[in-house]
Design a protein around this motif. Structure first.
Motif, mmCIF file in Angstrom:
data_model
loop_
_atom_site.group_PDB
_atom_site.id
_atom_site.type_symbol
_atom_site.label_atom_id
_atom_site.label_comp_id
_atom_site.label_asym_id
_atom_site.label_seq_id
_atom_site.Cartn_x
_atom_site.Cartn_y
_atom_site.Cartn_z
ATOM 1 N N THR A 1 0.806 -1.221 0.000
ATOM 2 C CA THR A 1 0.000 0.000 0.000
ATOM 3 C C THR A 1 0.841 1.273 0.000
ATOM 4 N N THR A 2 2.058 1.206 0.517
ATOM 5 C CA THR A 2 2.933 2.380 0.500
ATOM 6 C C THR A 2 3.575 2.515 -0.875
ATOM 7 N N GLY A 3 3.353 3.644 -1.532
ATOM 8 C CA GLY A 3 3.895 3.852 -2.865
ATOM 9 C C GLY A 3 5.419 3.930 -2.859
ATOM 10 N N LEU A 4 6.039 3.407 -3.911
ATOM 11 C CA LEU A 4 7.495 3.397 -4.022
ATOM 12 C C LEU A 4 7.960 4.163 -5.261
ATOM 13 N N ASN A 5 7.196 5.171 -5.654
ATOM 14 C CA ASN A 5 7.532 5.903 -6.881
ATOM 15 C C ASN A 5 8.902 6.565 -6.803
ATOM 16 N N GLU A 6 9.284 7.045 -5.602
ATOM 17 C CA GLU A 6 10.587 7.694 -5.482
ATOM 18 C C GLU A 6 11.719 6.696 -5.687
ATOM 19 N N VAL A 7 11.461 5.419 -5.349
ATOM 20 C CA VAL A 7 12.459 4.372 -5.592
ATOM 21 C C VAL A 7 12.459 3.982 -7.065
ATOM 22 N N VAL A 8 11.276 3.873 -7.655
ATOM 23 C CA VAL A 8 11.147 3.523 -9.073
ATOM 24 C C VAL A 8 11.920 4.514 -9.942
ATOM 25 N N GLU A 9 11.876 5.784 -9.569
ATOM 26 C CA GLU A 9 12.537 6.826 -10.366
ATOM 27 C C GLU A 9 14.054 6.703 -10.373
ATOM 28 N N THR A 10 14.617 5.941 -9.432
ATOM 29 C CA THR A 10 16.074 5.764 -9.405
ATOM 30 C C THR A 10 16.544 4.683 -10.365
ATOM 31 N N GLY A 11 15.600 3.908 -10.912
ATOM 32 C CA GLY A 11 15.960 2.813 -11.802
ATOM 33 C C GLY A 11 15.520 3.044 -13.233
ATOM 34 N N THR A 12 15.413 1.955 -13.989
ATOM 35 C CA THR A 12 14.984 1.986 -15.389
ATOM 36 C C THR A 12 13.547 1.492 -15.481
ATOM 37 N N LEU A 13 12.657 2.326 -16.022
ATOM 38 C CA LEU A 13 11.243 1.953 -16.138
ATOM 39 C C LEU A 13 11.082 0.781 -17.086
ATOM 40 N N ILE A 14 10.220 -0.164 -16.696
ATOM 41 C CA ILE A 14 9.940 -1.335 -17.532
ATOM 42 C C ILE A 14 8.447 -1.432 -17.827
ATOM 43 N N ASN A 15 7.619 -1.403 -16.759
ATOM 44 C CA ASN A 15 6.159 -1.484 -16.908
ATOM 45 C C ASN A 15 5.746 -2.668 -17.778
ATOM 46 N N GLY A 16 6.320 -3.824 -17.464
ATOM 47 C CA GLY A 16 5.970 -5.047 -18.193
ATOM 48 C C GLY A 16 5.335 -6.068 -17.275
ATOM 49 N N LYS A 17 4.602 -6.997 -17.858
ATOM 50 C CA LYS A 17 3.969 -8.062 -17.089
ATOM 51 C C LYS A 17 5.016 -8.904 -16.374
ATOM 52 N N VAL A 18 4.679 -9.366 -15.179
ATOM 53 C CA VAL A 18 5.594 -10.226 -14.430
ATOM 54 C C VAL A 18 5.765 -11.547 -15.168
ATOM 55 N N SER A 19 7.005 -11.900 -15.437
ATOM 56 C CA SER A 19 7.300 -13.203 -16.054
ATOM 57 C C SER A 19 8.638 -13.685 -15.519
ATOM 58 N N SER A 20 8.766 -14.999 -15.395
ATOM 59 C CA SER A 20 10.005 -15.565 -14.858
ATOM 60 C C SER A 20 11.182 -15.261 -15.780
ATOM 61 N N GLY A 21 10.959 -15.344 -17.094
ATOM 62 C CA GLY A 21 12.035 -15.089 -18.043
ATOM 63 C C GLY A 21 12.582 -13.683 -17.923
ATOM 64 N N LEU A 22 11.682 -12.698 -17.787
ATOM 65 C CA LEU A 22 12.119 -11.305 -17.672
ATOM 66 C C LEU A 22 12.881 -11.080 -16.375
ATOM 67 N N LEU A 23 12.377 -11.647 -15.282
ATOM 68 C CA LEU A 23 13.057 -11.485 -13.991
ATOM 69 C C LEU A 23 14.447 -12.114 -14.017
ATOM 70 N N ILE A 24 14.558 -13.307 -14.581
ATOM 71 C CA ILE A 24 15.863 -13.987 -14.647
ATOM 72 C C ILE A 24 16.843 -13.181 -15.497
ATOM 73 N N ASN A 25 16.379 -12.700 -16.652
ATOM 74 C CA ASN A 25 17.263 -11.937 -17.540
ATOM 75 C C ASN A 25 17.756 -10.644 -16.900
ATOM 76 N N ILE A 26 16.902 -10.014 -16.085
ATOM 77 C CA ILE A 26 17.303 -8.762 -15.429
ATOM 78 C C ILE A 26 18.508 -8.986 -14.521
ATOM 79 N N PHE A 27 18.526 -10.149 -13.835
ATOM 80 C CA PHE A 27 19.572 -10.380 -12.823
ATOM 81 C C PHE A 27 20.770 -11.168 -13.348
ATOM 82 N N ILE A 28 20.813 -11.452 -14.647
ATOM 83 C CA ILE A 28 21.985 -12.126 -15.202
ATOM 84 C C ILE A 28 23.223 -11.254 -14.948
ATOM 85 N N PRO A 29 24.304 -11.836 -14.408
ATOM 86 C CA PRO A 29 25.508 -11.038 -14.093
ATOM 87 C C PRO A 29 26.067 -10.312 -15.315
#
Length: 277
Positions: A139-167
Motif C-alpha cells: 500500500t505504500t507507494g514506491l515511486n521515489e524508488v522507481v525513479e532511481t531505476g529503469t522503467l519497464i512497466n511489463g507483465k511479471v514473467s520468470s524469463g524477464l526477472l531472470i534476464n534482469i539479474f543475469i551477471p
C-alpha cells in the motif's frame, strides 16, 4: 483512602473510554518504536526528565536551568531525529485496514499466474546462485524508488526477472520493483538499513532489503549470490533460508485477501464439478 474512594465514585464511562484510548495509543507507539533507535532515544529522554526533576528538588539551580533549556530546544531536535519513525507511524495509520479497501487489485485469475512466475524465477536464480533483489509494493507507494531505476512497466514473467539479474548486465545490481502484476522498474537503488546489529556476513542486498521494508510496508525477496540462499525482509525483519513452499505461502498472503481466497476456492470447486455449499 477517602481520596481514592471519591476518585472511583466520580469516574464516568466516558473517562474509562478516554483512558483506554490513550493506553492503546501508547501501546501501539511502543510497538512501533520497539527495537529501533527511537526506543533508546526515548529512554535517554526519560533519564533527562528524571534528572531535571531531581535537580529541582535539590535546588541545583544551574543544572536545572541548563536541563530545562535543553529540553525546550530538544522538542525541535526530536522532530528531526524522529523523522523516520514519525514517517513510519503516519504511513502505518494511512495504510490501516479501516482506511484501505484491499491490499492489491490484481484480478483473481491472474494472481496464481503472478505467484508462479515469481516462484519459478526465484527458484531458478537460487539454483544458479545468481544474486537478486525483488521488492513487492503493497500500500505504500514506491515511486521515489522507481525513479532511481529503469522503467519497464511489463507483465511479471520468470524469463524477464531472470534476464534482469543475469551477471554483467546493466540492471543486475539494482532492485526490481513489482506492483500488482507489473514489473515497474529494475536497477533501482534502495535505502540501506540503519540497524547496526546485523551480521557482518550480510551483504548490500540484504541491507537494502531491510532498509526499504523499514521505510514502507513492502516485502523484499533476496537471493544470495554466494550461496543461493533465499531470504525474506518484511517490516524491517529478515528471515533467511526460505524454501519455495514457504515463499509460496508468503506470496499468497501478499496477493490474496481472505475474500479473494474464498472466491478462488468456490470457482475451483465449480471447475472440479463439486457442488457449492
Amino acid at each position: 483512602m477517602h481520596f481514592l474512594k471519591e476518585l472511583f465514585m466520580n469516574i464516568r464511562i466516558r473517562d474509562i473510554i478516554d483512558i483506554a484510548i490513550v493506553a492503546f495509543a501508547f501501546y501501539k507507539f511502543f510497538m512501533l518504536i520497539r527495537e529501533t533507535r527511537a526506543e533508546q532515544l526515548i529512554k535517554g529522554i526519560l533519564v533527562l526528565l528524571v534528572i531535571t526533576k531531581i535537580s529541582e528538588w535539590l535546588q541545583l539551580f544551574t543544572i536545572n536551568w541548563i536541563l530545562e533549556k535543553t529540553m525546550t530546544v530538544g522538542v525541535i531536535a526530536l522532530l528531526i531525529v524522529f523523522q523516520p519513525e514519525l514517517r513510519r507511524a503516519l504511513e502505518y495509520i494511512g495504510r490501516s485496514r479501516f482506511l484501505m479497501k484491499t491490499i492489491i487489485e490484481v484480478e483473481d485469475e491472474n494472481i496464481r499466474n503472478v505467484i508462479n512466475e515469481i516462484l519459478e524465477a526465484v527458484a531458478s536464480l537460487s539454483r544458479q546462485k545468481i544474486g537478486a533483489l525483488i521488492v513487492l509494493e503493497r500500500t505504500t507507494g514506491l515511486n521515489e524508488v522507481v525513479e532511481t531505476g529503469t522503467l519497464i512497466n511489463g507483465k511479471v514473467s520468470s524469463g524477464l526477472l531472470i534476464n534482469i539479474f543475469i551477471p554483467n548486465t546493466p540492471l543486475h545490481d539494482g532492485a526490481v520493483i513489482i506492483k500488482d502484476d507489473i514489473i515497474k522498474a529494475a536497477g533501482c537503488f534502495l535505502p540501506l538499513t540503519e540497524n547496526m546489529n546485523l551480521s557482518k556476513e550480510l551483504g548490500t542486498r540484504h541491507r537494502a532489503a531491510l532498509g526499504i521494508t523499514e521505510k514502507s510496508d513492502s516485502l523484499a525477496i533476496i537471493v544470495s549470490e554466494e550461496t543461493g540462499v533465499i531470504s525474506i525482509a518484511d517490516n524491517g525483519k529478515l528471515s533467511r533460508y526460505i524454501d519455495i513452499k514457504t515463499l509460496e505461502k508468503i506470496l499468497e498472503d501478499v496477493y490474496i485477501t481472505n475474500e479473494m481466497r474464498r472466491g478462488l476456492f468456490v470457482r475451483w470447486r465449480i471447475k472440479n464439478g463439486e457442488k457449492q455449499e
